[in-house]
Design a protein around this motif. Sequence first.
Motif, mmCIF file in Angstrom:
data_model
loop_
_atom_site.group_PDB
_atom_site.id
_atom_site.type_symbol
_atom_site.label_atom_id
_atom_site.label_comp_id
_atom_site.label_asym_id
_atom_site.label_seq_id
_atom_site.Cartn_x
_atom_site.Cartn_y
_atom_site.Cartn_z
ATOM 1 N N LEU A 107 -77.834 -7.230 -53.315
ATOM 2 C CA LEU A 107 -77.273 -8.346 -52.570
ATOM 3 C C LEU A 107 -76.701 -9.409 -53.502
ATOM 4 O O LEU A 107 -75.600 -9.899 -53.290
ATOM 5 N N GLU A 108 -77.427 -9.750 -54.556
ATOM 6 C CA GLU A 108 -76.965 -10.782 -55.482
ATOM 7 C C GLU A 108 -75.662 -10.372 -56.172
ATOM 8 O O GLU A 108 -74.748 -11.175 -56.325
ATOM 9 N N ARG A 109 -75.600 -9.123 -56.581
ATOM 10 C CA ARG A 109 -74.395 -8.623 -57.268
ATOM 11 C C ARG A 109 -73.191 -8.629 -56.333
ATOM 12 O O ARG A 109 -72.099 -9.044 -56.707
ATOM 13 N N GLU A 110 -73.383 -8.178 -55.095
ATOM 14 C CA GLU A 110 -72.281 -8.138 -54.134
ATOM 15 C C GLU A 110 -71.822 -9.545 -53.767
ATOM 16 O O GLU A 110 -70.620 -9.795 -53.649
ATOM 17 N N LEU A 111 -72.767 -10.489 -53.617
ATOM 18 C CA LEU A 111 -72.390 -11.864 -53.304
ATOM 19 C C LEU A 111 -71.629 -12.498 -54.463
ATOM 20 O O LEU A 111 -70.683 -13.264 -54.255
ATOM 21 N N ARG A 163 -60.174 -6.019 -50.780
ATOM 22 C CA ARG A 163 -61.404 -5.927 -51.571
ATOM 23 C C ARG A 163 -62.534 -6.674 -50.881
ATOM 24 O O ARG A 163 -63.676 -6.228 -50.888
ATOM 25 N N HIS A 164 -62.212 -7.811 -50.261
ATOM 26 C CA HIS A 164 -63.244 -8.561 -49.535
ATOM 27 C C HIS A 164 -63.835 -7.719 -48.412
ATOM 28 O O HIS A 164 -65.050 -7.726 -48.205
ATOM 29 N N ALA A 165 -62.993 -6.983 -47.701
ATOM 30 C CA ALA A 165 -63.478 -6.126 -46.615
ATOM 31 C C ALA A 165 -64.411 -5.044 -47.150
ATOM 32 O O ALA A 165 -65.446 -4.735 -46.533
ATOM 33 N N VAL A 166 -64.081 -4.464 -48.300
ATOM 34 C CA VAL A 166 -64.935 -3.425 -48.898
ATOM 35 C C VAL A 166 -66.273 -4.016 -49.333
ATOM 36 O O VAL A 166 -67.338 -3.448 -49.083
ATOM 37 N N LEU A 167 -66.233 -5.185 -49.985
ATOM 38 C CA LEU A 167 -67.472 -5.815 -50.451
ATOM 39 C C LEU A 167 -68.344 -6.258 -49.277
ATOM 40 O O LEU A 167 -69.572 -6.139 -49.328
ATOM 41 N N ALA A 168 -67.711 -6.752 -48.209
ATOM 42 C CA ALA A 168 -68.470 -7.125 -47.018
ATOM 43 C C ALA A 168 -69.119 -5.894 -46.386
ATOM 44 O O ALA A 168 -70.248 -5.957 -45.878
ATOM 45 N N GLY A 169 -68.432 -4.758 -46.442
ATOM 46 C CA GLY A 169 -69.014 -3.508 -45.940
ATOM 47 C C GLY A 169 -70.231 -3.091 -46.750
ATOM 48 O O GLY A 169 -71.195 -2.537 -46.196
ATOM 49 N N ASN A 170 -70.204 -3.359 -48.052
ATOM 50 C CA ASN A 170 -71.376 -3.059 -48.883
ATOM 51 C C ASN A 170 -72.580 -3.876 -48.427
ATOM 52 O O ASN A 170 -73.690 -3.357 -48.318
ATOM 53 N N ILE A 171 -72.352 -5.159 -48.150
ATOM 54 C CA ILE A 171 -73.452 -6.019 -47.701
ATOM 55 C C ILE A 171 -73.931 -5.590 -46.320
ATOM 56 O O ILE A 171 -75.132 -5.601 -46.036
ATOM 57 N N ALA A 172 -73.007 -5.174 -45.458
ATOM 58 C CA ALA A 172 -73.386 -4.717 -44.122
ATOM 59 C C ALA A 172 -74.277 -3.480 -44.186
ATOM 60 O O ALA A 172 -75.103 -3.250 -43.299
ATOM 61 N N ASN A 173 -74.131 -2.681 -45.241
ATOM 62 C CA ASN A 173 -74.936 -1.466 -45.397
ATOM 63 C C ASN A 173 -76.110 -1.666 -46.355
ATOM 64 O O ASN A 173 -76.599 -0.710 -46.947
ATOM 65 N N LEU A 174 -76.568 -2.891 -46.481
ATOM 66 C CA LEU A 174 -77.658 -3.221 -47.394
ATOM 67 C C LEU A 174 -78.931 -2.424 -47.104
ATOM 68 O O LEU A 174 -79.644 -2.031 -48.021
ATOM 69 N N ASP A 175 -79.191 -2.151 -45.836
ATOM 70 C CA ASP A 175 -80.414 -1.440 -45.449
ATOM 71 C C ASP A 175 -80.179 0.020 -45.076
ATOM 72 O O ASP A 175 -81.069 0.673 -44.536
ATOM 73 N N THR A 176 -79.005 0.550 -45.361
ATOM 74 C CA THR A 176 -78.695 1.939 -45.028
ATOM 75 C C THR A 176 -79.234 2.857 -46.124
ATOM 76 O O THR A 176 -78.822 2.742 -47.279
ATOM 77 N N PRO A 177 -80.143 3.761 -45.793
ATOM 78 C CA PRO A 177 -80.694 4.664 -46.816
ATOM 79 C C PRO A 177 -79.604 5.536 -47.444
ATOM 80 O O PRO A 177 -78.748 6.085 -46.753
ATOM 81 N N GLY A 178 -79.621 5.631 -48.767
ATOM 82 C CA GLY A 178 -78.697 6.482 -49.493
ATOM 83 C C GLY A 178 -77.297 5.918 -49.653
ATOM 84 O O GLY A 178 -76.419 6.608 -50.175
ATOM 85 N N TYR A 179 -77.058 4.692 -49.212
ATOM 86 C CA TYR A 179 -75.701 4.124 -49.291
ATOM 87 C C TYR A 179 -75.352 3.763 -50.729
ATOM 88 O O TYR A 179 -76.142 3.182 -51.453
ATOM 89 N N ARG A 180 -74.140 4.129 -51.143
ATOM 90 C CA ARG A 180 -73.608 3.793 -52.468
ATOM 91 C C ARG A 180 -72.508 2.749 -52.283
ATOM 92 O O ARG A 180 -71.567 2.997 -51.533
ATOM 93 N N PRO A 181 -72.613 1.595 -52.923
ATOM 94 C CA PRO A 181 -71.581 0.570 -52.745
ATOM 95 C C PRO A 181 -70.248 1.003 -53.339
ATOM 96 O O PRO A 181 -70.200 1.741 -54.322
ATOM 97 N N MET A 182 -69.181 0.541 -52.720
ATOM 98 C CA MET A 182 -67.821 0.843 -53.164
ATOM 99 C C MET A 182 -67.163 -0.440 -53.654
ATOM 100 O O MET A 182 -67.604 -1.530 -53.332
ATOM 101 N N ASP A 183 -66.102 -0.270 -54.413
ATOM 102 C CA ASP A 183 -65.315 -1.408 -54.879
ATOM 103 C C ASP A 183 -63.874 -0.942 -55.045
ATOM 104 O O ASP A 183 -63.602 0.254 -55.034
#
Length: 126
Positions: free
Chosen positions: A90-94, A21-41
């Motif tokens: 960012l706040e939610r993912e952190l 789960r940490h790897a998935v959440l870190a991937g969400n933060i890594a894609n913070l500036d990617t247009p159209g990106y939907r965070p996963m969990d």
Amino acid sequence: MSVKFSSIDTISAALTFHRERHAVLAGNIANLDTPGYRPMDLQRAPISAGTTLEATTAGHISDVSATPGVITSFDDGGQLQGSDGNAVSLERELAKIDANRARYAASSELVSRKLALLRYAAGDGI
């Protein structure tokens, strides 16, 4: 004297889940500036939650009851999106990473104490 190791296996599965789960959440933060990106969990669902495993060949799955849970991935985009369609907050993912870290640390402490008890018992109390 009968020693049960199922609790250590369960805690080990929890450690694996929190690491993934940490790897998935870190991937969400890594894609913070990617247009159209939907965070996963990730979430753990108990086996009894309607998930069934089917053996298509006799040797595929021998013991379904040994599986502590199934990990499922889902879109955690929420309702808020930026102008570029990115739904990562960012706040939610952190906050989720910090909560996940605390659960990982607690599970790690539990397995460490369980193993210390086994070591103590194996050493005849020394």
